[in-house]
Design a protein around this motif. Structure first.
Motif, PDB file in Angstrom:
ATOM      1  N   ARG A 103       1.419 -22.644  21.459  1.00 26.60           N
ATOM      2  CA  ARG A 103       0.826 -21.577  22.429  1.00 26.60           C
ATOM      3  C   ARG A 103       1.671 -20.665  22.949  1.00 26.60           C
ATOM      4  NH1 ARG A 103      -4.105 -23.388  25.359  1.00 26.60           N
ATOM      5  NH2 ARG A 103      -4.539 -25.336  24.766  1.00 26.60           N
ATOM      6  N   ALA A 104       1.458 -19.407  23.295  1.00 25.93           N
ATOM      7  CA  ALA A 104       2.468 -18.436  23.754  1.00 25.93           C
ATOM      8  C   ALA A 104       1.766 -17.613  24.786  1.00 25.93           C
ATOM      9  CB  ALA A 104       2.601 -17.464  22.694  1.00 25.93           C
ATOM     10  N   TYR A 105       2.652 -17.191  25.901  1.00 24.23           N
ATOM     11  CA  TYR A 105       2.370 -16.669  26.977  1.00 24.23           C
ATOM     12  C   TYR A 105       3.078 -15.309  27.276  1.00 24.23           C
ATOM     13  CZ  TYR A 105       0.835 -21.492  27.520  1.00 24.23           C
ATOM     14  OH  TYR A 105       0.440 -22.763  27.422  1.00 24.23           O
ATOM     15  N   GLY A 106       2.258 -14.208  27.386  1.00 23.94           N
ATOM     16  CA  GLY A 106       2.612 -12.964  27.739  1.00 23.94           C
ATOM     17  C   GLY A 106       3.643 -12.253  26.486  1.00 23.94           C
ATOM     18  N   ILE A 107       3.750 -12.721  25.225  1.00 25.15           N
ATOM     19  CA  ILE A 107       4.402 -12.195  24.239  1.00 25.15           C
ATOM     20  C   ILE A 107       3.522 -11.762  23.072  1.00 25.15           C
ATOM     21  CG2 ILE A 107       6.410 -13.444  24.904  1.00 25.15           C
ATOM     22  CD1 ILE A 107       5.615 -15.423  22.537  1.00 25.15           C
ATOM     23  N   GLU A 108       4.238 -11.110  22.206  1.00 27.54           N
ATOM     24  CA  GLU A 108       3.746 -10.572  20.822  1.00 27.54           C
ATOM     25  C   GLU A 108       4.670 -10.681  19.775  1.00 27.54           C
ATOM     26  OE1 GLU A 108       1.854  -6.579  21.122  1.00 27.54           O
ATOM     27  OE2 GLU A 108       3.653  -5.935  22.367  1.00 27.54           O
ATOM     28  N   PHE A 109       4.269 -10.883  18.698  1.00 26.49           N
ATOM     29  CA  PHE A 109       5.269 -11.040  17.324  1.00 26.49           C
ATOM     30  C   PHE A 109       5.015  -9.478  16.619  1.00 26.49           C
ATOM     31  CE2 PHE A 109       6.390 -15.392  17.952  1.00 26.49           C
ATOM     32  CZ  PHE A 109       5.248 -15.859  18.559  1.00 26.49           C
ATOM     33  N   LEU A 110       6.171  -8.833  16.501  1.00 27.42           N
ATOM     34  CA  LEU A 110       6.335  -7.405  16.026  1.00 27.42           C
ATOM     35  C   LEU A 110       7.353  -7.451  14.863  1.00 27.42           C
ATOM     36  CD1 LEU A 110       5.679  -5.099  18.932  1.00 27.42           C
ATOM     37  CD2 LEU A 110       3.956  -6.057  17.355  1.00 27.42           C
ATOM     38  N   GLU A 111       7.165  -6.581  14.087  1.00 26.49           N
ATOM     39  CA  GLU A 111       8.211  -6.294  13.046  1.00 26.49           C
ATOM     40  C   GLU A 111       9.126  -5.081  13.332  1.00 26.49           C
ATOM     41  OE1 GLU A 111       7.031  -6.256   9.015  1.00 26.49           O
ATOM     42  OE2 GLU A 111       9.013  -6.249   7.891  1.00 26.49           O
ATOM     43  N   GLY A 112      10.642  -5.550  13.597  1.00 25.21           N
ATOM     44  CA  GLY A 112      11.429  -4.481  14.040  1.00 25.21           C
ATOM     45  C   GLY A 112      12.460  -4.163  12.771  1.00 25.21           C
ATOM     46  N   SER A 113      13.488  -3.645  13.247  1.00 25.91           N
ATOM     47  CA  SER A 113      14.537  -3.138  12.315  1.00 25.91           C
ATOM     48  C   SER A 113      15.259  -4.515  11.916  1.00 25.91           C
ATOM     49  CB  SER A 113      15.441  -2.311  13.102  1.00 25.91           C
ATOM     50  OG  SER A 113      16.050  -2.795  14.191  1.00 25.91           O
ATOM     51  N   ALA A 120       8.205  -8.812  24.579  1.00 24.99           N
ATOM     52  CA  ALA A 120       7.127  -9.073  25.937  1.00 24.99           C
ATOM     53  C   ALA A 120       6.187  -8.178  25.819  1.00 24.99           C
ATOM     54  CB  ALA A 120       7.965  -8.896  27.261  1.00 24.99           C
ATOM     55  N   SER A 121       4.721  -8.696  26.079  1.00 18.34           N
ATOM     56  CA  SER A 121       3.384  -7.850  26.135  1.00 18.34           C
ATOM     57  C   SER A 121       3.225  -7.404  27.373  1.00 18.34           C
ATOM     58  CB  SER A 121       2.406  -8.536  25.393  1.00 18.34           C
ATOM     59  OG  SER A 121       2.162  -9.901  26.268  1.00 18.34           O
ATOM     60  N   ARG A 122       4.133  -8.103  28.582  1.00 13.76           N
ATOM     61  CA  ARG A 122       3.784  -7.379  29.967  1.00 13.76           C
ATOM     62  C   ARG A 122       5.007  -7.582  30.789  1.00 13.76           C
ATOM     63  NH1 ARG A 122       0.360 -12.876  31.484  1.00 13.76           N
ATOM     64  NH2 ARG A 122       1.847 -14.243  31.298  1.00 13.76           N
ATOM     65  N   ASP A 123       5.312  -6.831  31.781  1.00 14.72           N
ATOM     66  CA  ASP A 123       6.363  -6.795  32.706  1.00 14.72           C
ATOM     67  C   ASP A 123       6.621  -8.395  33.270  1.00 14.72           C
ATOM     68  OD1 ASP A 123       6.734  -4.401  32.145  1.00 14.72           O
ATOM     69  OD2 ASP A 123       5.784  -3.458  33.910  1.00 14.72           O
ATOM     70  N   MET A 321      12.080 -20.751  27.078  1.00 20.64           N
ATOM     71  CA  MET A 321      11.961 -20.315  28.475  1.00 20.64           C
ATOM     72  C   MET A 321      12.591 -18.988  28.797  1.00 20.64           C
ATOM     73  SD  MET A 321      11.886 -24.233  29.930  1.00 20.64           S
ATOM     74  CE  MET A 321      11.089 -23.722  31.586  1.00 20.64           C
ATOM     75  N   ILE A 322      12.084 -18.182  29.694  1.00 16.70           N
ATOM     76  CA  ILE A 322      12.838 -17.102  30.135  1.00 16.70           C
ATOM     77  C   ILE A 322      13.849 -17.837  31.375  1.00 16.70           C
ATOM     78  CG2 ILE A 322      12.838 -14.929  31.386  1.00 16.70           C
ATOM     79  CD1 ILE A 322       9.877 -14.536  30.274  1.00 16.70           C
ATOM     80  N   LYS A 323      15.085 -17.139  30.999  1.00 13.81           N
ATOM     81  CA  LYS A 323      16.004 -17.558  32.195  1.00 13.81           C
ATOM     82  C   LYS A 323      15.651 -17.018  33.594  1.00 13.81           C
ATOM     83  CE  LYS A 323      20.032 -17.549  28.945  1.00 13.81           C
ATOM     84  NZ  LYS A 323      21.468 -16.854  28.538  1.00 13.81           N
ATOM     85  N   ALA A 324      16.169 -17.836  34.569  1.00 14.12           N
ATOM     86  CA  ALA A 324      15.770 -17.617  35.721  1.00 14.12           C
ATOM     87  C   ALA A 324      16.429 -16.086  36.136  1.00 14.12           C
ATOM     88  CB  ALA A 324      16.271 -18.612  36.773  1.00 14.12           C
ATOM     89  N   GLY A 325      15.706 -15.325  36.844  1.00 17.07           N
ATOM     90  CA  GLY A 325      16.551 -14.224  37.568  1.00 17.07           C
ATOM     91  C   GLY A 325      16.423 -12.855  36.721  1.00 17.07           C
ATOM     92  N   HIS A 326      15.536 -13.088  35.608  1.00 18.65           N
ATOM     93  CA  HIS A 326      15.741 -11.997  34.546  1.00 18.65           C
ATOM     94  C   HIS A 326      14.329 -11.355  34.558  1.00 18.65           C
ATOM     95  CE1 HIS A 326      19.466 -13.652  32.417  1.00 18.65           C
ATOM     96  NE2 HIS A 326      19.298 -12.696  31.753  1.00 18.65           N
ATOM     97  N   ALA A 327      14.620  -9.941  34.617  1.00 12.71           N
ATOM     98  CA  ALA A 327      13.476  -9.047  34.872  1.00 12.71           C
ATOM     99  C   ALA A 327      13.329  -8.423  33.561  1.00 12.71           C
ATOM    100  CB  ALA A 327      13.725  -8.196  35.775  1.00 12.71           C
ATOM    101  N   ILE A 328      12.134  -8.695  32.869  1.00 13.30           N
ATOM    102  CA  ILE A 328      11.880  -8.017  31.408  1.00 13.30           C
ATOM    103  C   ILE A 328      10.736  -7.005  31.475  1.00 13.30           C
ATOM    104  CG2 ILE A 328      11.255  -8.415  29.295  1.00 13.30           C
ATOM    105  CD1 ILE A 328      12.497 -11.716  29.743  1.00 13.30           C
ATOM    106  N   LYS A 329      10.971  -5.922  30.973  1.00 16.35           N
ATOM    107  CA  LYS A 329      10.008  -4.963  31.018  1.00 16.35           C
ATOM    108  C   LYS A 329       9.004  -5.160  29.514  1.00 16.35           C
ATOM    109  CE  LYS A 329      11.447  -2.528  34.490  1.00 16.35           C
ATOM    110  NZ  LYS A 329      10.563  -2.675  35.806  1.00 16.35           N
ATOM    111  N   LYS A 330       7.728  -4.656  29.686  1.00 17.97           N
ATOM    112  CA  LYS A 330       6.895  -4.671  28.676  1.00 17.97           C
ATOM    113  C   LYS A 330       7.545  -3.696  27.321  1.00 17.97           C
ATOM    114  CE  LYS A 330       2.362  -3.317  26.879  1.00 17.97           C
ATOM    115  NZ  LYS A 330       1.011  -2.865  27.546  1.00 17.97           N
ATOM    116  N   GLY A 331       7.359  -4.497  26.197  1.00 21.62           N
ATOM    117  CA  GLY A 331       8.253  -3.922  24.897  1.00 21.62           C
ATOM    118  C   GLY A 331       9.718  -4.377  24.903  1.00 21.62           C
ATOM    119  N   ASP A 332      10.603  -5.208  25.797  1.00 17.94           N
ATOM    120  CA  ASP A 332      11.545  -5.826  25.403  1.00 17.94           C
ATOM    121  C   ASP A 332      11.475  -7.000  24.761  1.00 17.94           C
ATOM    122  OD1 ASP A 332      12.353  -3.567  27.234  1.00 17.94           O
ATOM    123  OD2 ASP A 332      12.866  -5.119  29.013  1.00 17.94           O
TER     124      ASP A 332
END
Length: 497
Positions: A103-113, A120-123, A321-332
């Motif tokens: 299961r995955a929540y709020g993420i997507e798998f994309l091919e980068g460099s 992240a698929s959402r803030d 898991m996302i570390k506590a206190g980390h703000a992540i923007k969509k697309g990061d």
């Protein structure tokens, strides 16, 4: 009826696997109800006897007890998330775990460099607690433990198969990568096995960055004799193992797993660059295990990682898991910290390096030394020698100069400290200049300059992946040397303050 938007993403291999219907769980029921009316299947098929014919209506009526049960605390009843025609999985069978899915929540798998990555698929707002973005059950992993009793998950190898004899003949302490490579090759040979399907996400031999696949001329591009020699020995070790085990008299069902040593080198490079090591507790056993975890292996490395891995013993589940206190923007990009070490160790196992690696070391031969506390205070670096970090809270303005390279300079430069004795500016400047000259001499010892390496990497011509990472490795060493030169220049300007 329109289905509301799903708060989570349910991920499966490229094609459905045969198996049992996914059993409902109280905590997962709302997500399952919103995503699919007929959940996909995962795991291994289980043969069961057809259900017995229902008894006559008269017998059921006689056996029913009309007395209501005495319940002090009745749990809230939830609606069945699955259609009535779907048969729920056997609870005992589900407890074993063969019907579980990733299961995955709020993420997507994309091919980068750098290949496949997790984004992240959402803030994500910063919270005081960590939150889960991926759950990978043990049944989807390839796992091999270091000490007997050896455990293999999934349990796909029959005891009479010759690949088991090869795995059993290896040293679990020092040859864990060879053992896991054999297990991976066997999984690729099983029709409709999860890893055979997941192989579409793995890099091919041409896309793999491991130096195990690098020819000798690419290893010479490193301009690091120690690393090149070590990688040649690693290649000989792998080829020697293949020649010993995959001889001419080997059975065909084992021969087809690795018909040539290039196939085995590729599997070994996948294992070394994408596996993780952690402790597993299975019943009464605590085991050090080497694990290939699908989907989690797409998390790339960063020294400033925003995620970490957590093993949940109760449900035999690997959590990202996302570390506590980390703000992540969509697309990061979601990243984890692989290890603490120098770039040569990263190259040996993972096939990459970084010019901002705070653990990189350079051997200085000069007798010159600079005052440790003065250098740290100029760049707002704090912490003990093994835990140095940049304290950005002390910076009055925004600056991009201080990064992992400056932290590496603080760790690798020869320094002195004598209690509360302050630094003498004139002596510090002379020492800094002597160290700058040594760094410049190291830069001139390379066959190419920083600009020439950058032009090779930016050229439109086709370049082998292994040659590309070798050039990047020597370029990153040069960039670090240049960073140290610039940092020492700033240090001389600010030493009086």
């Amino acid at each position: 009826m329109a289905t509301p938007a799903a708060p989570s993403l349910l991920l499966l291999p490229p094609t459905p696997l045969p198996g049992l219907p996914f059993p409902p769980r109280p905590w997962a029921a709302p997500f399952a109800r919103r995503i699919l009316s007929r959940p996909p299947r995962a795991g291994r098929p289980r043969l069961r006897e057809p259900p017995p014919a229902p008894p006559p209506v008269e017998e059921v009526a006689e056996e029913q007890d009309v007395t209501p049960p005495l319940r002090l605390l009745e749990p809230p009843q939830e609606d069945d998330p699955f259609p009535p025609e779907m048969e729920p999985a056997d609870p005992d069978f589900y407890r074993i775990g063969y019907a579980r899915m990733m299961r995955a929540y709020g993420i997507e798998f994309l091919e980068g460099s750098d290949g496949m990555g997790v984004y992240a698929s959402r803030d994500v707002e910063p919270l005081r607690r960590a939150r889960v973005i991926m759950e990978i059950p043990l049944e989807l992993m390839l796992t091999i433990t270091k000490k007997p009793p050896w455990m293999f998950f999934p349990d796909i190898i029959p005891l009479d198969h010759p690949i088991f004899d090869i795995i059993e003949s290896t040293d679990p302490e020092t040859e864990w990568d060879l053992r896991l490579a054999c297990l991976l090759l066997y999984a690729f040979d099983i029709e409709d096995n999860f890893w055979q399907l997941y192989g579409d996400f793995l890099p091919s031999a041409d896309e793999c960055t491991s130096l195990l696949l690098a020819p000798k001329e690419d290893l010479m591009e490193l301009e690091d004799q120690d690393l090149a020699t070590k990688m040649l020995k690693n290649q000989q070790r792998a080829i020697g193992f293949w020649q010993k085990q995959w001889h001419k008299a080997i059975p065909l069902k084992l021969k087809r797993l690795a018909p040539d040593h290039e196939r085995f080198l590729w599997a070994l490079s996948i294992v070394q660059s994408r596996s993780i090591n952690f402790k597993l507790r299975m019943g009464a056993f605590n085991q050090d295990a080497n694990v290939l975890a699908p989907y989690a292996d797409m998390l790339n490395h960063s020294h400033d990682a925003n995620c970490f891995l957590h093993w949940r013993f109760k449900d035999r589940m690997l959590e990202v898991m996302i570390k506590a206190g980390h703000a992540i923007k969509k697309g990061d990009e979601m990243t984890i910290d692989y290890m603490c070490g120098v770039n040569s160790s990263f190259m040996e196992r993972y096939g990459f390096s970084s010019p901002k690696n705070p653990w990189e070391l350079i051997n200085f031969s000069s007798a010159a030394k600079i005052h440790m506390d003065s250098f740290l205070s100029v760049f707002n670096i704090a912490g003990l020698h093994d835990e140095l970090y940049y304290n950005s809270a002390l910076t009055s303005g925004e600056t991009n100069f201080v990064d992992g390279g400056v932290v590496a300079a603080a760790r690798t430069l020869p320094t002195w400290s004598d209690g509360d004795v302050p630094a003498i500016p004139s002596v510090e400047r002379k020492s800094a200049q002597a160290l700058q000259e040594e760094c410049q001499t190291m830069l001139e010892s390379f066959s190419t300059t920083i600009q020439q390496d950058q032009e090779i990497l930016d050229s439109d011509g086709h370049i082998r992946k292994t040659r590309e990472i070798a050039i990047k490795y020597r370029l990153h060493r040069k960039l670090l040397l240049q960073k140290i030169i610039d940092a020492l220049e700033i240090y001389q300007d600010r030493i009086l303050f």
